[in-house]
Design a protein around this motif. Structure first.
Motif, PDB file in Angstrom:
ATOM      1  N   ARG A   1       0.940  -1.209   0.015  1.00 34.78           N
ATOM      2  CA  ARG A   1      -0.027   0.102   0.091  1.00 34.78           C
ATOM      3  C   ARG A   1       0.860   1.348  -0.043  1.00 34.78           C
ATOM      4  O   ARG A   1       0.686   2.270  -0.656  1.00 34.78           O
ATOM      5  CB  ARG A   1      -0.936   0.033   1.244  1.00 34.78           C
ATOM      6  CG  ARG A   1      -2.043  -0.864   1.002  1.00 34.78           C
ATOM      7  CD  ARG A   1      -3.084  -0.751   2.290  1.00 34.78           C
ATOM      8  NE  ARG A   1      -3.750  -1.981   2.311  1.00 34.78           N
ATOM      9  CZ  ARG A   1      -3.611  -2.730   3.506  1.00 34.78           C
ATOM     10  NH1 ARG A   1      -2.999  -2.541   4.469  1.00 34.78           N
ATOM     11  NH2 ARG A   1      -4.351  -3.955   3.512  1.00 34.78           N
ATOM     12  N   ALA A   2       2.021   1.237   0.934  1.00 43.52           N
ATOM     13  CA  ALA A   2       2.880   2.437   0.820  1.00 43.52           C
ATOM     14  C   ALA A   2       3.490   2.704  -0.410  1.00 43.52           C
ATOM     15  O   ALA A   2       3.877   3.858  -0.952  1.00 43.52           O
ATOM     16  CB  ALA A   2       3.895   2.541   1.780  1.00 43.52           C
ATOM     17  N   THR A   3       4.014   1.508  -1.038  1.00 45.44           N
ATOM     18  CA  THR A   3       4.504   1.723  -2.428  1.00 45.44           C
ATOM     19  C   THR A   3       3.704   2.363  -3.629  1.00 45.44           C
ATOM     20  O   THR A   3       3.838   3.029  -4.284  1.00 45.44           O
ATOM     21  CB  THR A   3       5.120   0.261  -2.756  1.00 45.44           C
ATOM     22  OG1 THR A   3       5.985  -0.202  -1.954  1.00 45.44           O
ATOM     23  CG2 THR A   3       5.883   0.164  -4.229  1.00 45.44           C
ATOM     24  N   THR A   4       2.466   1.668  -3.508  1.00 45.93           N
ATOM     25  CA  THR A   4       1.442   2.181  -4.394  1.00 45.93           C
ATOM     26  C   THR A   4       1.099   3.903  -4.165  1.00 45.93           C
ATOM     27  O   THR A   4       1.119   4.525  -5.129  1.00 45.93           O
ATOM     28  CB  THR A   4       0.025   1.578  -4.080  1.00 45.93           C
ATOM     29  OG1 THR A   4       0.314  -0.129  -4.419  1.00 45.93           O
ATOM     30  CG2 THR A   4      -0.945   2.001  -5.180  1.00 45.93           C
ATOM     31  N   ALA A   5       1.100   4.034  -2.897  1.00 46.84           N
ATOM     32  CA  ALA A   5       0.900   5.714  -2.477  1.00 46.84           C
ATOM     33  C   ALA A   5       2.161   6.393  -3.262  1.00 46.84           C
ATOM     34  O   ALA A   5       1.926   7.561  -3.697  1.00 46.84           O
ATOM     35  CB  ALA A   5       0.699   5.885  -1.151  1.00 46.84           C
ATOM     36  N   ILE A   6       3.131   5.846  -3.172  1.00 43.01           N
ATOM     37  CA  ILE A   6       4.498   6.611  -3.593  1.00 43.01           C
ATOM     38  C   ILE A   6       4.315   6.706  -5.085  1.00 43.01           C
ATOM     39  O   ILE A   6       4.804   7.679  -5.538  1.00 43.01           O
ATOM     40  CB  ILE A   6       5.688   5.841  -2.887  1.00 43.01           C
ATOM     41  CG1 ILE A   6       5.843   6.011  -1.281  1.00 43.01           C
ATOM     42  CG2 ILE A   6       7.001   6.452  -3.691  1.00 43.01           C
ATOM     43  CD1 ILE A   6       6.811   5.161  -0.795  1.00 43.01           C
TER      44      ILE A   6
ATOM     45  N   GLY B   1      14.176   5.378  -8.540  1.00 40.59           N
ATOM     46  CA  GLY B   1      13.724   5.681 -10.165  1.00 40.59           C
ATOM     47  C   GLY B   1      14.761   5.881 -10.659  1.00 40.59           C
ATOM     48  O   GLY B   1      16.080   5.959 -10.320  1.00 40.59           O
ATOM     49  N   PRO B   2      14.572   6.472 -12.024  1.00 39.88           N
ATOM     50  CA  PRO B   2      15.491   6.916 -13.044  1.00 39.88           C
ATOM     51  C   PRO B   2      16.290   8.055 -12.560  1.00 39.88           C
ATOM     52  O   PRO B   2      17.140   8.614 -13.018  1.00 39.88           O
ATOM     53  CB  PRO B   2      14.968   6.837 -14.579  1.00 39.88           C
ATOM     54  CG  PRO B   2      13.375   6.726 -14.038  1.00 39.88           C
ATOM     55  CD  PRO B   2      13.045   6.015 -12.633  1.00 39.88           C
ATOM     56  N   LEU B   3      15.373   8.799 -12.055  1.00 41.92           N
ATOM     57  CA  LEU B   3      15.919  10.241 -11.636  1.00 41.92           C
ATOM     58  C   LEU B   3      16.633  10.170 -10.040  1.00 41.92           C
ATOM     59  O   LEU B   3      17.164  11.369  -9.743  1.00 41.92           O
ATOM     60  CB  LEU B   3      14.627  11.200 -11.541  1.00 41.92           C
ATOM     61  CG  LEU B   3      14.062  11.421 -12.878  1.00 41.92           C
ATOM     62  CD1 LEU B   3      12.881  12.427 -12.615  1.00 41.92           C
ATOM     63  CD2 LEU B   3      14.940  11.888 -14.025  1.00 41.92           C
TER      64      LEU B   3
ATOM     65  N   GLY C   1       5.972   6.849 -12.029  1.00 40.91           N
ATOM     66  CA  GLY C   1       5.514   5.891 -11.115  1.00 40.91           C
ATOM     67  C   GLY C   1       5.705   4.489 -11.494  1.00 40.91           C
ATOM     68  O   GLY C   1       6.100   3.570 -10.691  1.00 40.91           O
ATOM     69  N   SER C   2       5.480   4.214 -12.738  1.00 38.19           N
ATOM     70  CA  SER C   2       5.792   2.631 -13.137  1.00 38.19           C
ATOM     71  C   SER C   2       7.232   2.244 -13.230  1.00 38.19           C
ATOM     72  O   SER C   2       7.449   1.058 -13.271  1.00 38.19           O
ATOM     73  CB  SER C   2       5.320   2.700 -14.567  1.00 38.19           C
ATOM     74  OG  SER C   2       5.876   3.437 -15.711  1.00 38.19           O
ATOM     75  N   GLU C   3       7.863   3.330 -13.095  1.00 37.01           N
ATOM     76  CA  GLU C   3       9.527   2.950 -13.034  1.00 37.01           C
ATOM     77  C   GLU C   3      10.181   3.009 -11.607  1.00 37.01           C
ATOM     78  O   GLU C   3      11.383   2.837 -11.426  1.00 37.01           O
ATOM     79  CB  GLU C   3      10.392   3.859 -13.986  1.00 37.01           C
ATOM     80  CG  GLU C   3       9.787   3.681 -15.286  1.00 37.01           C
ATOM     81  CD  GLU C   3      10.803   4.521 -16.311  1.00 37.01           C
ATOM     82  OE1 GLU C   3      11.883   4.932 -15.954  1.00 37.01           O
ATOM     83  OE2 GLU C   3      10.035   4.881 -17.539  1.00 37.01           O
ATOM     84  N   ILE C   4       9.272   3.263 -10.574  1.00 34.04           N
ATOM     85  CA  ILE C   4       9.656   3.423  -9.267  1.00 34.04           C
ATOM     86  C   ILE C   4       9.959   1.931  -8.628  1.00 34.04           C
ATOM     87  O   ILE C   4       8.686   1.448  -8.506  1.00 34.04           O
ATOM     88  CB  ILE C   4       8.819   4.378  -8.372  1.00 34.04           C
ATOM     89  CG1 ILE C   4       9.061   5.738  -8.930  1.00 34.04           C
ATOM     90  CG2 ILE C   4       9.477   4.307  -7.123  1.00 34.04           C
ATOM     91  CD1 ILE C   4       8.219   6.891  -8.367  1.00 34.04           C
TER      92      ILE C   4
ATOM     93  N   GLN D   1       7.148  11.300  -7.971  1.00 31.03           N
ATOM     94  CA  GLN D   1       7.123  11.103  -9.300  1.00 31.03           C
ATOM     95  C   GLN D   1       8.372  12.211  -9.788  1.00 31.03           C
ATOM     96  O   GLN D   1       8.999  11.894 -10.740  1.00 31.03           O
ATOM     97  CB  GLN D   1       6.025  11.069 -10.256  1.00 31.03           C
ATOM     98  CG  GLN D   1       5.206  10.048  -9.952  1.00 31.03           C
ATOM     99  CD  GLN D   1       3.862   9.955 -10.701  1.00 31.03           C
ATOM    100  OE1 GLN D   1       3.771  10.846 -11.571  1.00 31.03           O
ATOM    101  NE2 GLN D   1       3.178   8.932 -10.517  1.00 31.03           N
ATOM    102  N   ARG D   2       8.087  13.565  -9.410  1.00 32.36           N
ATOM    103  CA  ARG D   2       9.090  14.368  -9.841  1.00 32.36           C
ATOM    104  C   ARG D   2      10.303  14.201  -9.269  1.00 32.36           C
ATOM    105  O   ARG D   2      11.190  14.602  -9.939  1.00 32.36           O
ATOM    106  CB  ARG D   2       8.512  15.932  -9.136  1.00 32.36           C
ATOM    107  CG  ARG D   2       9.311  17.134  -9.460  1.00 32.36           C
ATOM    108  CD  ARG D   2       8.931  18.368  -9.019  1.00 32.36           C
ATOM    109  NE  ARG D   2       8.447  18.127  -7.498  1.00 32.36           N
ATOM    110  CZ  ARG D   2       9.731  18.488  -6.731  1.00 32.36           C
ATOM    111  NH1 ARG D   2      10.850  18.854  -7.285  1.00 32.36           N
ATOM    112  NH2 ARG D   2       9.588  18.603  -5.373  1.00 32.36           N
TER     113      ARG D   2
END
Length: 143
Positions: free
Chosen positions: A25-30, A85-87, A43-46, A37-38
């Motif tokens: 649930r926490a991962t989905t919220a993030i 993530g990528p950033l 989100g799909s790459e986190i 995301q910024r």
């Protein structure tokens, strides 16, 4: 033996109150959060994972967690895991509470720390009350 294994799997993996369910649930919220995301990327790459293992061959990455009950009977579940993530990459801190009158945990704090940026709060119960505590009347907090 089979019943014991079945109970363990249900309580640690499939139960709605398991640490795995709260982690998901926490991962989905993030992943849904625009601020995260910024800082981290789409989100799909986190990706989210637990602690690094001491062995290069081991794939287990356990999630550091602790459970305690305070003097008022409130259960506190705290855990920490990592996101990347990528950033960028960050550390997630989760604090869930469950009062004796409640059946489910609720978020007290869900925060993401990314190096070089301010902490991102997705849930912050302390911020809702301004960090104030209800006054005591006759030695008890009534609300």
């Amino acid at each position: 033996m089979t019943c014991g294994v079945g109970y363990f799997l249900f309580s640690d993996v499939f139960s709605p109150d398991s640490k795995t369910a709260h982690f998901n649930r926490a991962t989905t919220a993030i992943r849904k959060s625009p601020e995260c995301q910024r800082l981290l990327g789409p989100g799909s790459e986190i990706a989210a994972h637990g602690e690094a293992s001491w062995s290069r061959w081991a794939r287990n990455r356990y999630i550091t967690s602790s459970t305690e009950i305070d003097k008022w009977g409130t259960e506190h579940l705290r855990f920490r895991f990592y996101v990347e993530g990528p950033l960028g990459q960050g550390v997630v801190h989760v604090h869930l509470t469950k009062r004796p009158s409640q059946n489910e945990y609720e978020y007290h704090t869900l925060a993401v720390d990314v190096k070089g940026h301010q902490r991102v709060y997705l849930e912050n119960a302390d911020g809702k009350t301004g960090g104030k505590v209800a006054p005591k009347i006759f030695g008890a907090r009534w609300w």
